[in-house]
Write a protein that holds these residues in place. Structure first.
Motif, PDB file in Angstrom:
ATOM      1  N   ASP A 162      -0.688  41.099  -7.018  1.00 13.12           N
ATOM      2  CA  ASP A 162      -2.080  41.149  -7.496  1.00 13.12           C
ATOM      3  C   ASP A 162      -2.561  39.837  -8.113  1.00 13.12           C
ATOM      4  O   ASP A 162      -3.749  39.517  -8.045  1.00 13.12           O
ATOM      5  CB  ASP A 162      -2.237  42.263  -8.545  1.00 13.12           C
ATOM      6  CG  ASP A 162      -1.966  43.643  -7.983  1.00 13.12           C
ATOM      7  OD1 ASP A 162      -1.968  43.788  -6.743  1.00 13.12           O
ATOM      8  OD2 ASP A 162      -1.741  44.573  -8.785  1.00 13.12           O
ATOM      9  N   LYS A 192       3.915  44.097  -8.704  1.00 17.62           N
ATOM     10  CA  LYS A 192       2.479  44.198  -8.995  1.00 17.62           C
ATOM     11  C   LYS A 192       1.922  42.849  -9.428  1.00 17.62           C
ATOM     12  O   LYS A 192       0.856  42.416  -8.962  1.00 17.62           O
ATOM     13  CB  LYS A 192       2.237  45.242 -10.096  1.00 17.62           C
ATOM     14  CG  LYS A 192       2.441  46.682  -9.657  1.00 17.62           C
ATOM     15  CD  LYS A 192       2.260  47.620 -10.831  1.00 17.62           C
ATOM     16  CE  LYS A 192       2.619  49.055 -10.454  1.00 17.62           C
ATOM     17  NZ  LYS A 192       2.550  49.960 -11.635  1.00 17.62           N
ATOM     18  N   THR A 204      -0.942  38.381   2.806  1.00 16.74           N
ATOM     19  CA  THR A 204      -0.727  39.256   1.656  1.00 16.74           C
ATOM     20  C   THR A 204       0.767  39.340   1.381  1.00 16.74           C
ATOM     21  O   THR A 204       1.590  38.864   2.177  1.00 16.74           O
ATOM     22  CB  THR A 204      -1.277  40.659   1.925  1.00 16.74           C
ATOM     23  OG1 THR A 204      -0.609  41.210   3.087  1.00 16.74           O
ATOM     24  CG2 THR A 204      -2.784  40.625   2.170  1.00 16.74           C
TER      25      THR A 204
END
Length: 592
Positions: free
Chosen positions: A50, A46, A3
Motif C-alpha cells: 500500500d 500491507k 503491483t
C-alpha cells in the motif's frame, strides 16, 4: 503500473513446513508460531503493497537531487520512512538493550524480502543502517554503542559503509584515505569515497558513516586499513546532533537503476572520526557489515525476481495473443491468453521454480546465521560462511536473469517504461556488482571458503545432503523425482571440488578459471536441496490431509520442474570446470 502482493503463504510454508522454525532449539524460535509470523508478514505485506510499492516508480522517475549541499529524496519517501520507523520495523531483530525487538534474523530476512520487492531503492536506506549498526554492535566500545546504536535502531540516525575510492574497488589495499591521530583520541579523516549508497538524504537527523582509512605509519596494503565512525554531525554530550562535520557530498551518481537511492561521492576534509575496533583491523570489522550485506543483496536479487514474476504471470493470464496449438482455449475471445503457449509456460516455470527455491535457500541461510549467533554453533557458522558467496552471487545472477525473462513476456511493452518492467531489471543489475562483484564472490568461494577449516564446512554440506537423501529414499516417487537428481548433482559438485584439489595446487588458474561455474554449480545444488526438502514437506502435508491440496500439489509440480529442467545445468558447469584453464588462458592478451 506494476503491483505487488507479499508471498506470505509461501513464506509460511518455508518457515513452518520446511524449516519447522518453532520446533528448532534456537533461542527465540519458540515464539515463531504460525499465528505470530503470519501476523508480522501480513502487516509487512500491507505496508509494502500500500505504501512502498506505489513509490517505486516515483523514485525511479524522480530520482534524488543535490541542491546547495543538501540531498533530497523523491516525493513521498520521507513520509513513508517515518511510517516505517514508527511501525518499529527498523529494529525488528536488533538488540533490546538499544531499543530493538530482539526477534530472530530469520524473520527480519523474510520481511526484508517483502519490503525490498516493493521498493528496493527505498529499503537501501534502513538496510545500510542495519549493517552499520551490526558493525558497531560487534566491534564498538560501550560508549560508542550507547552513543550511536539507540538512534540507529530507530533510524532517527541512518548509517553507511564507505569502502570504494576512485582508483580502488576490490583492491582496498590501494586506498589513500588517511586518518591522522589527534591528541583527544579522535582522528582527522581526509579522502574521497565513491559509490556510497544512502550517503546523504533528508529522512534522518544524522548520518553515521563507517569509513575505511589508513593511519600513517601502519602496515602496507590491506593490513594497514582501519575503520572509523564519522558522523555527519558531531554528537553533543546530550546525544543530540551538533556541529556539522568536515564532510560533504561531491555529487550524486547517475545510475542505471535504484534511482530513488542517493549514491554519493563523499568528500572528507579533515572530518572528525572515531576508531571502531582495533587499529589496522578495519577489514575484520567491515566484514561484519559485508557478510550480512551479502545475504541481504542476495535477497535483493530474489526480491526483484519475485515482483517481476508476479507481474509477468498476471500479464500472461490477461494478454490475448494467438491460439493454443492444441485447440482454442478461449472460444469467447479473439485469441487465447499468453499462458497457453509452451514457451511462455517455460519462462514462467523457470521464474517460479527459481523464486520459490531461492526463497527457501535465503531463509535457510538466515536460520544458519541465527544458529551461529544465538547458539554459538561453529558448524552453522562455517556452513553459512561457505555459502555466503553462493547466496550473494548465484541469487543475484539468477535473479537478474529472471527479471529479463519476466520483461520478455511483455514483448514490446516490457521495453516501454510506462509498463514498469524495465525498472526491475535495471534495479536488479546492481546486485551483481556491489558488496563484492560476483566474479570476486566466485574467487572467494573457490580460493578461500572451500578449503577453510580444512574443508570441514564443505564436507559437512555434502554429509547433510547425503543424510537427507538416505532418510527420504523409501518413498519411490520422491526418490526418483527428487532424491536421485539431487544425489547426482551433489556428486557433480564433489567432482568439481576434487578437480580443484587435484589440479589447483599445481596451477591455481585451473581452479580460478572454473570458479564462476563452480559458484553456479553450487547454487543449483543448494536449490535442488531446497526443492527436495520442500517436496518432502509438501508430500507430508498431503498425506496428513491438508486442506489446501492445490498449494502442496503445485509445490510438487514446480519442484519436479526444477529437478528436470534446471538442475541438469550442473552437468554443463562441471564439464566447463574440468576442461581446465587452457581454453580460458590460451589466447595471448594482445590477440583479444
Amino acid at each position: 503500473m506494476p503491483t505487488f502482493t507479499a508471498p506470505v503463504k509461501d513464506m509460511q510454508f518455508i518457515l513452518h513446513d520446511v524449516l519447522k522454525a518453532s520446533e528448532q532449539d534456537v533461542p527465540g524460535y519458540d515464539e515463531l508460531d504460525r499465528d505470530f509470523t503470519g501476523a508480522i508478514l501480513e502487516e509487512a505485506g500491507k505496508l509494502a503493497g500500500d505504501v512502498f510499492a506505489p513509490l517505486n516508480a516515483v523514485g525511479d522517475q524522480e530520482g534524488v537531487r543535490l541542491e546547495n549541499g543538501v540531498v533530497y529524496t523523491p516525493k513521498g519517501f520521507k513520509e513513508a520512512f517515518d511510517q516505517f520507523r514508527e511501525g518499529g520495523w527498523t529494529g525488528l531483530d536488533c538488540d533490546p538493550e538499544y531499543g530493538g525487538q530482539g526477534l530472530p534474523y530469520l524473520l527480519s530476512t523474510a520481511t526484508g524480502e517483502i519490503f525490498s520487492a516493493s521498493n528496493m531503492a527505498f529499503m537501501m536506506y534502513p538496510g545500510l543502517t542495519h549493517g552499520a549498526y551490526s558493525a558497531i554492535h560487534a566491534h564498538g566500545s560501550d560508549e560508542q554503542k550507547q552513543t550511536f546504536l539507540p538512534k540507529m535502531v530507530t533510524c532517527e540516525w541512518t548509517g553507511t559503509m564507505n569502502l570504494t575510492e576512485p582508483h580502488c574497488g576490490t583492491d582496498l589495499g590501494l586506498m589513500r584515505t588517511k586518518a591522522e591521530p589527534q591528541d583527544d583520541g579522535s582522528y582527522k579523516i581526509t579522502g574521497q569515497k565513491i559509490f556510497i549508497s544512502a550517503g546523504d538524504h533528508d529522512m534522518s537527523d544524522n548520518v553515521i558513516h563507517l569509513v575505511l582509512a589508513k593511519i600513517p605509519g601502519g602496515p602496507d596494503g590491506i593490513k594497514g586499513v582501519s575503520l572509523f565512525i564519522v558522523p555527519k554531525f558531531i554528537v553533543n554530550d546530550d546525544n543530540t546532533p551538533g556541529a556539522r562535520n568536515s564532510l560533504s557530498v561531491g555529487k550524486i551518481e547517475e545510475k542505471m537503476g535504484i534511482h530513488g537511492n542517493a549514491t554519493c561521492v563523499m568528500n572528507y576534509d579533515g572530518a572528525t572520526g572515531y576508531l571502531l575496533g582495533e587499529a589496522h583491523k578495519g577489514m575484520r570489522a567491515m566484514f561484519t557489515m559485508m557478510n550480512e550485506a551479502r545475504l541481504g543483496v542476495g535477497m535483493q536479487g530474489l526480491s526483484q525476481a519475485t515482483v517481476a514474476y508476479e507481474n509477468a504471470l498476471a500479464y500472461a493470464k490477461d494478454r490475448l495473443q494467438g491460439r493454443a496449438v492444441t485447440g482454442t482455449e478461449n472460444p469467447d475471445g479473439p485469441a487465447d491468453p499468453l499462458i497457453v503457449h509452451p514457451d511462455i509456460r517455460r519462462s514462467l516455470m523457470d521464474q517460479k521454480s527459481f523464486v520459490e527455491g531461492a526463497r527457501a535457500f535465503g531463509l535457510w541461510g538466515a536460520e544458519l546465521i541465527d544458529r551461529a549467533h544465538r547458539n554459538k554453533d561453529a558448524e552453522a557458522e562455517g556452513l553459512v560462511s561457505l555459502m555466503t558467496p553462493v547466496l550473494k552471487g548465484f541469487l543475484t545472477d539468477q535473479g537478474f536473469d529472471m527479471t529479463v525473462l519476466a520483461q520478455q513476456i511483455y514483448g514490446g511493452h516490457g521495453y516501454i517504461e510506462e509498463w514498469g518492467m524495465s525498472q526491475f531489471t535495471r534495479d536488479a543489475r546492481i546486485t551483481m556488482i556491489y558488496e563484492g562483484a560476483n566474479g570476486v564472490q566466485a574467487l572467494d568461494l573457490v580460493g578461500r571458503k572451500l578449503a577453510s577449516g580444512g574443508g570441514k564446512p564443505a564436507m559437512a554440506f555434502f554429509e547433510e545432503i547425503k543424510s537427507f537423501i538416505k532418510a527420504n529414499s523409501d518413498d519411490e516417487e520422491l526418490k526418483t523425482q527428487f532424491m536421485d537428481p539431487l544425489k547426482q548433482a551433489s556428486k557433480q559438485l564433489q567432482e568439481a571440488a576434487m578437480f580443484f584439489m587435484a589440479q589447483g595446487m599445481k596451477n591455481p588458474n585451473e581452479a580460478l578459471a572454473g570458479s564462476y561455474d563452480f559458484m553456479h554449480l553450487f547454487g543449483h545444488v543448494c536449490l535442488g536441496y531446497m526443492w527436495a526438502r520442500m517436496a518432502v514437506a509438501a508430500k507430508a502435508a498431503l498425506t496428513a490431509g491438508a486442506e489446501d491440496k492445490d498449494f502442496y500439489e503445485t509445490k510438487l509440480v514446480t519442484g519436479r520442474y526444477y529437478m528436470a529442467r534446471r538442475l541438469p545445468a550442473c552437468a554443463m558447469h562441471v564439464a566447463r570446470i574440468t576442461s581446465g584453464a587452457d581454453p580460458v588462458m590460451a589466447l595471448d592478451a594482445a590477440n583479444f
